[in-house]
Design a protein around this motif. Sequence first.
Motif, PDB file in Angstrom:
ATOM      1  N   LYS A  75       0.701   5.292  -1.017  1.00  0.00           N
ATOM      2  CA  LYS A  75       1.510   4.092  -0.827  1.00  0.00           C
ATOM      3  C   LYS A  75       1.781   3.493  -2.192  1.00  0.00           C
ATOM      4  CE  LYS A  75      -0.597   2.897   3.624  1.00  0.00           C
ATOM      5  NZ  LYS A  75      -1.361   1.872   4.361  1.00  0.00           N
ATOM      6  N   SER A  76       2.824   2.707  -2.188  1.00  0.00           N
ATOM      7  CA  SER A  76       3.096   1.988  -3.411  1.00  0.00           C
ATOM      8  C   SER A  76       2.126   0.818  -3.526  1.00  0.00           C
ATOM      9  CB  SER A  76       4.533   1.467  -3.434  1.00  0.00           C
ATOM     10  OG  SER A  76       4.698   0.495  -2.410  1.00  0.00           O
ATOM     11  N   ALA A  77       1.956   0.386  -4.768  1.00  0.00           N
ATOM     12  CA  ALA A  77       1.028  -0.725  -4.984  1.00  0.00           C
ATOM     13  C   ALA A  77       1.506  -1.965  -4.255  1.00  0.00           C
ATOM     14  CB  ALA A  77       0.884  -1.008  -6.482  1.00  0.00           C
ATOM     15  N   ILE A  78       2.837  -2.175  -4.236  1.00  0.00           N
ATOM     16  CA  ILE A  78       3.368  -3.347  -3.568  1.00  0.00           C
ATOM     17  C   ILE A  78       3.125  -3.275  -2.076  1.00  0.00           C
ATOM     18  CG2 ILE A  78       5.460  -4.668  -3.107  1.00  0.00           C
ATOM     19  CD1 ILE A  78       4.389  -4.865  -5.954  1.00  0.00           C
ATOM     20  N   ALA A  79       3.343  -2.080  -1.497  1.00  0.00           N
ATOM     21  CA  ALA A  79       3.122  -1.916  -0.061  1.00  0.00           C
ATOM     22  C   ALA A  79       1.639  -2.105   0.265  1.00  0.00           C
ATOM     23  CB  ALA A  79       3.614  -0.535   0.378  1.00  0.00           C
ATOM     24  N   TYR A  80       0.790  -1.553  -0.629  1.00  0.00           N
ATOM     25  CA  TYR A  80      -0.666  -1.671  -0.395  1.00  0.00           C
ATOM     26  C   TYR A  80      -1.090  -3.137  -0.450  1.00  0.00           C
ATOM     27  CZ  TYR A  80      -5.694  -1.036  -0.976  1.00  0.00           C
ATOM     28  OH  TYR A  80      -7.037  -1.098  -0.825  1.00  0.00           O
ATOM     29  N   LEU A  81      -0.527  -3.842  -1.469  1.00  0.00           N
ATOM     30  CA  LEU A  81      -0.884  -5.257  -1.592  1.00  0.00           C
ATOM     31  C   LEU A  81      -0.336  -6.056  -0.423  1.00  0.00           C
ATOM     32  CD1 LEU A  81      -0.308  -5.839  -5.410  1.00  0.00           C
ATOM     33  CD2 LEU A  81      -2.479  -5.806  -4.189  1.00  0.00           C
ATOM     34  N   ALA A  82       0.889  -5.696   0.018  1.00  0.00           N
ATOM     35  CA  ALA A  82       1.481  -6.408   1.154  1.00  0.00           C
ATOM     36  C   ALA A  82       0.652  -6.201   2.404  1.00  0.00           C
ATOM     37  CB  ALA A  82       2.921  -5.945   1.362  1.00  0.00           C
ATOM     38  N   GLU A  83       0.263  -4.947   2.641  1.00  0.00           N
ATOM     39  CA  GLU A  83      -0.576  -4.681   3.819  1.00  0.00           C
ATOM     40  C   GLU A  83      -1.931  -5.410   3.707  1.00  0.00           C
ATOM     41  OE1 GLU A  83      -0.943  -0.525   4.270  1.00  0.00           O
ATOM     42  OE2 GLU A  83       1.179  -0.196   4.825  1.00  0.00           O
ATOM     43  N   SER A  84      -2.511  -5.367   2.481  1.00  0.00           N
ATOM     44  CA  SER A  84      -3.805  -6.039   2.295  1.00  0.00           C
ATOM     45  C   SER A  84      -3.667  -7.545   2.518  1.00  0.00           C
ATOM     46  CB  SER A  84      -4.331  -5.768   0.878  1.00  0.00           C
ATOM     47  OG  SER A  84      -4.543  -4.379   0.683  1.00  0.00           O
TER      48      SER A  84
END
Length: 453
Positions: A75-84
Motif C-alpha cells: 500500500k501507499s504510505a498515504i493509504a496506510y496512514l488513511a486506513e490507520s
Amino acid sequence: MARTSTSVGMGVTITILGILTFAFFVTTIIFFGQMNSARNDLADYEARMSEWVTPADQQNDQIRVFADLADRENKSAIAYLAESLNESIRLGLGGRGSITELRQASEPLVAGSSRGLVGAVRQRDSQAAQLNTRIREIEASLETAQQALLAERQKVERISQDFSRQLASMEEQVQRTTGEIESYRTGINAAEIDMDQRVERIRTAARDTEAQLQDNIRRLESENLRLQDAMARLQEGRAGDRLMPTDEFALVDGEVTGLNPVENQVFISLGRRDRLRLGMRFQVYADPSIIRPNADGDYPPGKATIEVVSMGETSSAARIIRQSTGNPVARGDVIANPLYDPNKIYTFLVYGLFDINNDGRATAMGRDELQAQIERWGGRITDELTGDVDFLVLGRRPTLPPAPPATAPLAVQQEYIRLSQLVRRYDDLLERAQRTSLPILNQNRLATLLDGR
C-alpha cells in the motif's frame, strides 16, 4: 584504382558517420525533448506530492516507518496512514468521524497526562479494575455485615424473648414476694406487740430483782461491817506475823558477799536452804536506812537490780541487770525483795484496770498479767479480802457511764449493772483496806518493789 577504392570507402565512411551523427543529433533532440517533458512531469508530480508529503516529511523517521509498513502491505504510505487514521477514529469514537471529533473526545482523558490516549485509557482501565475490586470487597463486606446484622437481629430476638420470659418470671416472683412481705409484716407486727409485752414483763421482773438485790446488798453490807470488825480484831491479834513495810530492816533479805566483774555478777548470802528460786530479783542498797517510803508511799529504787542465775546450798550467783552510774555494787551491800520471805508466802488481792504494756490503755486483761507476774515471783493470789491478805494492789478505777434510760435495750442495762458492781467493789476494797491499815500498792509501787523499774 586502389586510390579510388580508398576514396570511395572514405566517402562511405564519412557518409555513414554523417548519417550516424544526424541520427544521434535527432535522437539527442528527441531525448532532450522527452527529458524536458519528463522534468516538467516530475516538477508537476513533485508539486502535487508536496501537497501530501513535503521533502522534510520524507526525511522523518516515523514517516519512513509508516512507509515501510505500507510497503509490506503493498500500500501507499498515504493509504496506510488513511486506513490507520480511520481505524484509530473508529476505535476512539466507536464509528465514523473526524480527527477533530476524536481530539475533542480524547482531550478530557489525556488532560494532565503525559502518557497519551492509550496510557490514559489504560490508566482508566486500571482505575476501573481497582474500583471493581473495591466494589467486590465492599459487596463482600456488605454481605458479611448483612449476615452479622442478621445474626445480631436473631440474637437480639432471642435476648428479647429471654428477657420477656425472665420479666414474666420476675413479675411472678415479685407478686409472690409481695405476698410473703405482707405475711411477714403481719407476723412482725404481731411479734413486735408480743416483744413489747415481754420486754415490759422483763423490766418489771428486773425492777423486782433489783429491789431484791438492793435488799440483799444492804443485808450483805451490814454483814460485811460485822465481818470487818471481826477481821480488824483478828489482824490486831496477829500483828506480829504481818509484814510491816515501814520498818526498813524488815525488808532486808541478805547481803552481797562477793563480786565477779568479768561476768557482771555478784554473790549473795542466800541459797537453797533459804527457799530461793531462779529468776528471783532483788534491789541492792548501800544501807538499810535507805529503804524508806516517801510521802506517797513509794520506795526508792536501789542502786542496782540483780537476778538469781545459779544457786548453791548457802549462797547464789546473780547477774546485774541494772546499775546506777557512779554507784557500783560493793561487797556488804544489802539486798531486798518485799515478796521474798523464806518463812512466809505473801498473799495479794489485785483489782482494777492495769496498763501493763504502757500503751495508755488500762484493761482488765492487764490484771491477769499482773497476777501471773506476782505468782512467778512467789506470791499467792486471792479474790477475797480476808485476814490472810498482805497487800492490796489496786489499778485504775473502772469508768461508770451515765445511767441508761428505762427504755434502753436490756443488754445496755445489764452492762450498766455489771459496771456498777465493779465500781462498788473497787470502792469497797479501797475503803476496807484504808480502815484496816492494809498496805495498798498501785502498779508503779509494785513494780518498784519487784525489780526497781
